[in-house]
Design an enzyme around this catalytic site. Sequence first.
Site, PDB file in Angstrom:
ATOM      1  N   THR A   1      19.210   7.032 -53.493  1.00 35.47           N
ATOM      2  CA  THR A   1      20.239   6.125 -52.990  1.00 35.47           C
ATOM      3  C   THR A   1      21.111   5.700 -54.176  1.00 35.47           C
ATOM      4  OG1 THR A   1      19.082   4.066 -53.454  1.00 35.47           O
ATOM      5  CG2 THR A   1      18.556   5.159 -51.364  1.00 35.47           C
TER       6      THR A   1
ATOM      7  N   GLY B   1      29.006  12.341 -43.338  1.00 34.25           N
ATOM      8  CA  GLY B   1      30.268  12.630 -44.020  1.00 34.25           C
ATOM      9  C   GLY B   1      31.263  11.502 -44.084  1.00 34.25           C
ATOM     10  N   ASP B   2      30.783  10.259 -44.060  1.00 35.84           N
ATOM     11  CA  ASP B   2      31.751   9.161 -44.067  1.00 35.84           C
ATOM     12  C   ASP B   2      31.575   8.177 -45.217  1.00 35.84           C
ATOM     13  OD1 ASP B   2      29.475   7.847 -43.334  1.00 35.84           O
ATOM     14  OD2 ASP B   2      30.300   6.949 -41.523  1.00 35.84           O
TER      15      ASP B   2
ATOM     16  N   PRO C   1      25.732  10.684 -52.373  1.00 34.66           N
ATOM     17  CA  PRO C   1      27.119  10.209 -52.469  1.00 34.66           C
ATOM     18  C   PRO C   1      27.231   8.759 -52.943  1.00 34.66           C
ATOM     19  CG  PRO C   1      26.463  10.507 -50.163  1.00 34.66           C
ATOM     20  CD  PRO C   1      25.386  11.104 -51.004  1.00 34.66           C
TER      21      PRO C   1
ATOM     22  N   HIS D   1       0.831  -1.209   0.000  1.00 35.53           N
ATOM     23  CA  HIS D   1       0.000   0.000   0.000  1.00 35.53           C
ATOM     24  C   HIS D   1       0.859   1.250   0.000  1.00 35.53           C
ATOM     25  CE1 HIS D   1      -2.567  -3.150   1.793  1.00 35.53           C
ATOM     26  NE2 HIS D   1      -3.460  -2.613   1.009  1.00 35.53           N
TER      27      HIS D   1
END
Lengths: 540, 540
Positions: B470, B382-383, B526, B217
């Site tokens: 893509t 950015g890779d 990219p 309780h």
Amino acid sequence: MAQFINDKDATVIEAIDGLIKTSGGTLARLDGYPHIRVVLRTDWDKSRVALVSGGGSGHEPAHAGFVGQGMLTAAVCGDVFASPSVDAVLAGILAVTGPAGCLLIVKNYTGDRLNFGLAAERARAFGLKVNMVIVDDDIALPDLPQSRGVAGTLFVHKIAGAMAESGASLEDITAAAERVIRGTSSIGMSLDTCTVPGSPKEHRVGPGKAELGLGIHGEAGVQQIDYHNAEQAMAAVTSKLAAVMEPGSHVVLLNNLGGATELEMSTLANDLAKSAIGHQLQLIVGPAAMMTSLDMRGFSVSVYRLSAEDHAWLSAPCGPSAWPGCKAIKPVRVIELPDGLRPIQPIPSEHKPTAEFITRCCQILIKAEADLNALDAKSGDGDTGSTLAGAARALIGALDRLPLADHTQLFRAIGQELSQTMGGSSGVLLAIFFTAAGDAASSGLSMVAALKEGLARMQKIGGAELGDRTMVDALKPALDQLEASGLAQAAVAAREGATQTAHIRKAKAGRAAYINAEQLYGNTDPGAEAVARLFEQLAS
Amino acid sequence: MAQFINDKDATVIEAIDGLIKTSGGTLARLDGYPHIRVVLRTDWDKSRVALVSGGGSGHEPAHAGFVGQGMLTAAVCGDVFASPSVDAVLAGILAVTGPAGCLLIVKNYTGDRLNFGLAAERARAFGLKVNMVIVDDDIALPDLPQSRGVAGTLFVHKIAGAMAESGASLEDITAAAERVIRGTSSIGMSLDTCTVPGSPKEHRVGPGKAELGLGIHGEAGVQQIDYHNAEQAMAAVTSKLAAVMEPGSHVVLLNNLGGATELEMSTLANDLAKSAIGHQLQLIVGPAAMMTSLDMRGFSVSVYRLSAEDHAWLSAPCGPSAWPGCKAIKPVRVIELPDGLRPIQPIPSEHKPTAEFITRCCQILIKAEADLNALDAKSGDGDTGSTLAGAARALIGALDRLPLADHTQLFRAIGQELSQTMGGSSGVLLAIFFTAAGDAASSGLSMVAALKEGLARMQKIGGAELGDRTMVDALKPALDQLEASGLAQAAVAAREGATQTAHIRKAKAGRAAYINAEQLYGNTDPGAEAVARLFEQLAS
């Protein structure tokens, strides 16, 4: 917020071991710890189509909790909210797939698609028949063609699982799974974020706000809305579903995202049945935690258009206890109250000596009000005097409706009056005392013997023994003496008993049990004092 | 903390209605709202002993969730953490009690004892056979003779329920219930307090602390202890139980107090099985939320000395889905990893033109590293350039172990190399591309047709369509042209496809899907750029 985990990095494997140990021998795992965490059925003989699912952990009982007869054959478990590796998935496929082939049931997250997808390619290079379906039931992001896979996945597990158990072919099961996926829509809502083990909690949802349209990885919902109550939350969710539902009967799955209480989930179930889509909901799975997001205080609703065939697959028995069953939603059946709640009203009768005796007893208690309150203030909340005096005044006021001439009925009637006019535990206890005494008197006991029987019953229910510092300490010796030696001796015994309560350092029953011993010492229990005064003044 | 409730005062009745509606027609209620809240079985014919339990709400699924075949006949529900009234209990008794009588199963709290006790007296006045047992399984307060009733109550419900279902007499069931109560010990631990609907949360348990020996309780535990981890928490609980346990086999009940996740509960189950009392635990009920304290992040453990007879009653099937079953605790069964996880190593072979071709392709990608990184910086992290160049360098380094003279095997080998050396989604996707192309080549397709098949499989798993921004936007037209018109046209098509990605305002797959449209516009994808450069330079 601390959690019941040990080494953060070992959480998933420890939880899997706990699940397996408590599965009654129905589950096992592959020998691939720590990187390969595959839970599988121990009764699997590769004779039928295998069902493999999985993904990140943190959604328990999904998916390992749904491995078992009539559901999954194996579950591949990643880290919390992270996809399992290709090798882990491949191990799962290779371990359970026989000539009948294997269906991978994958939720639509990039990591899961890719890792399960490449594992399927590798398994196929071994000549295995492997199909893969991608569950994308979330309707929160209508603009994104790649909807997420959430709790609707359970429909696929159950329907494909029941089919596989029955010996259906890989082609038929795959087609059924794709049909279920096309027909299933889900959306979730939460009042809070979840707590990832070992990470600080993000407090993203402000007071008075809720997130609508969230995934199962703690990512933010599509929108934050003002939150008012459960009914409005359910209306927000069902209005999104209504926009995409076809006409006709549906099965609904009400999923606890982890942190909502059962009280809340039942309230939400009630609101769901009453909602705008309620008339279309024929069957329900849940409410239960099935596809959780750790401890998120939220829920999701999944709907699927029901066919007779799917009804049967959903209702088929299955092994995993995490599956809460699929039940018909029905209106509340209300059964008439039984007779007998209104106690039989006694037939009033006159009997002057009895009326005078009762009045005299009551006046003794009324006169003691201030003294008893003062005593009670030292061990309780100082209202024993007022409670007794109030009941005494009410009893005097009720004299003309009491069966004064029928002492057996009189005890019961006094019990009834007290239970209605006297508050708190003492009112109930005295009601039990007089009601039980009435019972005993009606079975032929003498008045005093009946009162002793009432006391015994009161003691049993109240739990007070002699020496527990309650009114029993005065009342029991008084009744014993009353039977043996008459009223004068009873009064002496009552006073002795009351006096002794002042030397009891520890109360064992009643509220005084929670009071410091030193506070009690030297003070007579107010209930015992009341009894002593009653007997003393009646004897004088 | 907001909760999924509506009117605070109507919470209990709304939750009961939700429970009944989703019970598949097995439950009903008495027509006594708002004060009389009694849930009962719809299949009850009064031919056997009735079992009535209940008490305050907030302990869901107890008690209404345990009404059903083989468990309770009726549950009487009070307000949250408050006993139901005498009238409500009496209504429950009268509604279900026939000539075989009724057993009241009451947790040892004063309010419950008194109200159930008086109701029993009143029912007896109607000539009904009513017995009452009081469950006091909590061992947290050894000095108080009146121990609280907590989750061990479930043992009584199950054993008495199975006996009643089988037609046992009231005397036998009462004796069994009293035996279970005498033999059951429970204790709980929590990391936090619970949230009472409509009340502010009490923050009583500080960081690094846990409460040991609490009721259900929200009242404070007997002691606050330092909290380290799940194992230590379980050790603290089991050491208290060990002190009162008899030798021999026991059944254990692992109860979620409401707010612990399934991941935590499975971890605790694992720690329980490994604990000092683990060797004495033969059967387990749970882990599951059975006797909760709203959303308390805690657990309790109850143990009961097992006899063959009770084993059977505990394992007997029953209706309520809240009962998680009673299962044997067993060690984890570990199954050997399947063969095939180590991919078949290709047999290296020499083939100078192929080695030169692969090297040339790789050098094109290595040369493009900086440009591709710069492009990716505008839509991702950015890779892309570094990822591709890294994989290309690794592939050059792996030339002497590739099956260069066997082009079918070569695709698969390249897929395998990429899956091991190239991180992230793109590594998996290219691995799927080459592995699936190898499959297709081995089934007799031409090299270009095999590559197209690989692309199709990669698209299916990755979910990228033409126009989704893509590498597919360059690769698909290039392969189409390569088949139809040769390398020079393929290079033109790849460049056209790559250029078009700069005009796509919304990416639909891959990480760029989460980027603002205006940030993407004008920048070539990219991945598509890499494909275009590859084909252009191979063609030149």
